[in-house]
Motif scaffolding. Structure first.
Motif, PDB file in Angstrom:
ATOM      1  N   ARG A 272      33.692  42.367  34.456  1.00  0.00           N
ATOM      2  CA  ARG A 272      34.514  41.155  34.272  1.00  0.00           C
ATOM      3  C   ARG A 272      35.764  41.372  35.083  1.00  0.00           C
ATOM      4  O   ARG A 272      36.139  40.551  35.855  1.00  0.00           O
ATOM      5  N   LEU A 273      36.348  42.653  35.006  1.00  0.00           N
ATOM      6  CA  LEU A 273      37.602  42.952  35.590  1.00  0.00           C
ATOM      7  C   LEU A 273      37.658  43.164  37.208  1.00  0.00           C
ATOM      8  O   LEU A 273      38.464  42.621  37.656  1.00  0.00           O
ATOM      9  N   VAL A 274      36.596  43.562  37.720  1.00  0.00           N
ATOM     10  CA  VAL A 274      36.214  43.666  39.059  1.00  0.00           C
ATOM     11  C   VAL A 274      35.642  42.233  39.795  1.00  0.00           C
ATOM     12  O   VAL A 274      35.393  42.132  40.707  1.00  0.00           O
ATOM     13  N   GLU A 275      35.292  41.527  38.780  1.00  0.00           N
ATOM     14  CA  GLU A 275      34.839  39.866  39.180  1.00  0.00           C
ATOM     15  C   GLU A 275      33.717  39.989  39.780  1.00  0.00           C
ATOM     16  O   GLU A 275      33.374  39.503  40.872  1.00  0.00           O
ATOM     17  N   ARG A 307      37.750  45.770  48.544  1.00  0.00           N
ATOM     18  CA  ARG A 307      39.378  45.646  48.428  1.00  0.00           C
ATOM     19  C   ARG A 307      39.688  47.121  48.372  1.00  0.00           C
ATOM     20  O   ARG A 307      38.937  47.943  48.488  1.00  0.00           O
ATOM     21  N   HIS A 311      44.362  47.739  45.097  1.00  0.00           N
ATOM     22  CA  HIS A 311      43.894  46.455  44.302  1.00  0.00           C
ATOM     23  C   HIS A 311      43.348  46.507  43.167  1.00  0.00           C
ATOM     24  O   HIS A 311      43.489  46.192  42.008  1.00  0.00           O
ATOM     25  N   TRP A 312      42.248  47.652  43.156  1.00  0.00           N
ATOM     26  CA  TRP A 312      41.431  47.678  42.061  1.00  0.00           C
ATOM     27  C   TRP A 312      42.337  48.524  40.868  1.00  0.00           C
ATOM     28  O   TRP A 312      42.111  48.276  39.874  1.00  0.00           O
ATOM     29  N   ALA A 314      45.401  48.098  40.200  1.00  0.00           N
ATOM     30  CA  ALA A 314      46.278  46.982  39.743  1.00  0.00           C
ATOM     31  C   ALA A 314      45.442  46.109  38.648  1.00  0.00           C
ATOM     32  O   ALA A 314      45.843  45.632  37.814  1.00  0.00           O
ATOM     33  N   GLN A 315      44.344  46.002  39.081  1.00  0.00           N
ATOM     34  CA  GLN A 315      43.285  45.238  38.248  1.00  0.00           C
ATOM     35  C   GLN A 315      42.792  46.085  36.823  1.00  0.00           C
ATOM     36  O   GLN A 315      42.663  45.652  35.704  1.00  0.00           O
ATOM     37  N   LEU A 316      42.474  47.514  37.097  1.00  0.00           N
ATOM     38  CA  LEU A 316      41.917  48.007  36.064  1.00  0.00           C
ATOM     39  C   LEU A 316      42.691  48.905  35.163  1.00  0.00           C
ATOM     40  O   LEU A 316      42.668  48.889  33.891  1.00  0.00           O
ATOM     41  N   ALA A 319      44.445  47.051  31.969  1.00  0.00           N
ATOM     42  CA  ALA A 319      43.257  46.941  30.915  1.00  0.00           C
ATOM     43  C   ALA A 319      42.842  48.098  30.159  1.00  0.00           C
ATOM     44  O   ALA A 319      41.898  48.105  29.350  1.00  0.00           O
TER      45      ALA A 319
END
Length: 399
Positions: A272-275, A307, A311-312, A314-316, A319
């Motif tokens: 879900r987090l990495v879409e 990416r 970038h990853w 910052a997403q992970l 969370a």
């Protein structure tokens, strides 16, 4: 404050340690004792000294000795002695009578021939803590085999735990002498335990550590699973392997500009987090996270290449996903997370200009560091003989 500015404040101040060992395991144990305040006397041959002095890594030599020798033998004194020479052996015996700890890694039988085995030393100095390192223990068919890190990693099965490409791929050893260094740490634990007992009972004792037993202990998690399983060896991932028992996503993944390490994480949440709809579909069945880990890891790898690492992250990271950039040493040195540790220290004297790591411990919240370099062969022989109240060393020995 630097605790080594006042050695009496260190917990092992007042202890004398005789280090007869060479290479890494024994000397690393003695080094840590020196960092903690002990007076470590390195007893070595007048002709050549510790063989590690000549071990060249990446063609680096400092003051005539290998950089590795300086790293593992800093903050010690050197006493030159030919243990086959009666006069030198007499001087060493006098040292043994007054010391608190002695460490050696001679092959089984050598100390018995020299008259410095545990039974003889115990008669001479009942308070002595006697520490011995071997490759494979005191008995068995490997008793006389060279105790060397790569050989032990290979014989112990450790090398089969690493390597990309699944079970068909070749074994891969660790990229550093992890068995040597961990054996030194195990030996130190035993020495300190015996010193505590000596403080209570007044008697010394013996501790033995072997590289093979250390290698097996390092593998306790997968080895225990093997001992209690169906007899099948653990299986390596074919994709981004990092641990034989870990489910997806455990591993290191290539990104658009570098690499990203991912530890334990719920695959459905990660998808879900990495879409990634494809990964979400594959991760719907929790049982597949281990059973089909190569399929899941490949899908994740394909997606993460789109990416950058930042970038990853910052997403992970926000969370709560356990992840990290994969730094080179050059990038590590530039990072504030490394700078705040202040892990690098310069050496002085004949190793002036050389940098190495400091002791990783803090005592009473204070950093331990010492700039004293590894000694030249026999640099302190005369000094130590004077402390023993003995005459000068024999003619021709190193001062």
């Amino acid at each position: 404050m630097n605790l080594n500015q006042d050695d009496t404040a260190l917990p092992l101040a007042g202890l004398t340690v005789l280090d007869f060992s060479q290479f890494l395991a024994g000397p690393s144990c003695a080094l840590r004792m020196a960092d903690l305040g002990a007076d470590v006397i390195k007893v070595e041959r007048p002709d050549g000294g510790d063989l590690c002095r000549q071990l060249v890594l990446a063609d680096q030599k400092v003051g005539g000795d290998s950089a590795l020798f300086h790293t593992i033998n800093r903050n010690k004194r050197s006493f030159a002695a030919d243990l086959k020479d009666p006069a030198d052996l007499e001087h060493v015996t006098a040292l043994v009578a007054r010391a608190d700890v002695m460490i050696h890694n001679f092959r089984p039988g050598v100390m018995e021939r020299l008259g410095l085995d545990f039974a003889a030393v115990q008669q001479l100095n009942p308070r002595m803590v006697y520490a011995a390192v071997t490759g494979y223990g005191e008995a068995g068919p490997w008793r006389g085999k060279p105790g060397q890190d790569l050989l032990v990693q290979s014989l112990s099965g450790m090398a089969w735990l690493s390597g990309q490409g699944g079970d068909d791929a070749p074994p891969v050893p660790a990229g550093l002498s992890v068995v040597d260094m961990m054996t030194g740490a195990h030996l130190l634990q035993g020495i300190l335990a015996l010193l505590v007992r000596r403080g209570i009972t007044g008697r010394g004792g013996r501790v033995d550590a072997s590289l093979l037993e250390t290698a097996l202990d390092l593998q306790f998690e997968p080895f225990t699973a093997f001992l209690n399983g169906d007899g099948e060896a653990p299986r390596r991932s074919r994709v981004n392997h990092a641990n034989v028992h870990a489910a997806a996503p455990y591993g290191i993944y290539r990104t658009a500009d570098g690499f990203l390490a991912l530890a334990m994480a719920p695959m459905d949440e990660l998808a879900r987090l990495v879409e990634s709809p494809r990964l979400a579909e594959l991760a719907a069945d929790r049982a597949s996270w281990y059973r089909e880990r190569d399929t899941l890891k490949q899908a994740l790898q394909d997606h993460l290449r789109s990416r950058s690492t930042q970038h990853w992250l910052a997403q992970l990271e926000p969370a709560g996903i356990w992840c990290a950039d994969v730094l080179t040493w050059s990038r590590l040195l530039e990072h504030p997370g490394f700078a705040v540790l202040d892990m690098v220290q310069p050496l002085s004297g004949r190793a002036a200009g050389m940098k190495t790591t400091r002791c990783p411990l803090r005592i009473d919240r204070q950093v331990l560091r010492s700039p004293r370099p590894a000694p030249a062969i026999g640099e302190h022989t005369q000094e130590i003989l004077r402390e023993l109240g003995l005459g000068p060393a024999r003619e021709g020995s190193v001062a």
